[in-house]
Design a protein around this motif. Structure first.
Motif: not given
Length: 123
Positions: A1-27
């Motif tokens: 379900m969750f995927q981390i982009d290690i090349m992203s400038r966004i910190p890993v914990y923030e990626q997890l937060i954003r993905q969780t919020e997105k999964f909630i918005l998408l149902g």
């Protein structure tokens, strides 16, 4: 379900937060759903459990999830509402950037209409 982009400038914990919020918005995640455990996510994503705990702590602070000792973390009752407010806050900042870049309100409306049309929503 969750995927981390290690090349992203966004910190890993923030990626997890954003993905969780997105999964909630998408149902994908609904009120009362149990999230994977810190240990499980750590093994799946090959990231430090402290990083996952940091994301969960922030999600809890925002009211998106809640924890039950010995049982895990769950999606909060008002998670959808909180996630929607967060999404509107993010888009507000982006719209300000568009205005500063010289993108007109009309252009922005046309682009939004185009996106909704692509998604099949004619409202």
């Amino acid at each position: 379900m969750f995927q981390i982009d290690i090349m992203s400038r966004i910190p890993v914990y923030e990626q997890l937060i954003r993905q969780t919020e997105k999964f909630i918005l998408l149902g994908v995640l609904k009120e009362g759903d149990k999230l994977p455990s810190v240990r499980q996510l750590s093994a799946e994503l090959s990231i430090n459990p402290n990083t996952i705990q940091k994301a969960f702590t922030e999600l809890d602070r925002r009211g998106i999830i809640f924890s039950v000792n010995g049982r895990g973390n769950f999606v909060a009752d008002k998670a959808l509402e909180v996630s929607r407010r967060s999404a509107f806050s993010d888009i507000k900042d982006q719209i300000k950037d568009f205005a500063l870049a010289g993108i007109s309100r009309t252009e922005l409306h046309e682009y939004i209409d185009e996106i909704y049309d692509e998604m099949g929503d004619k409202s």
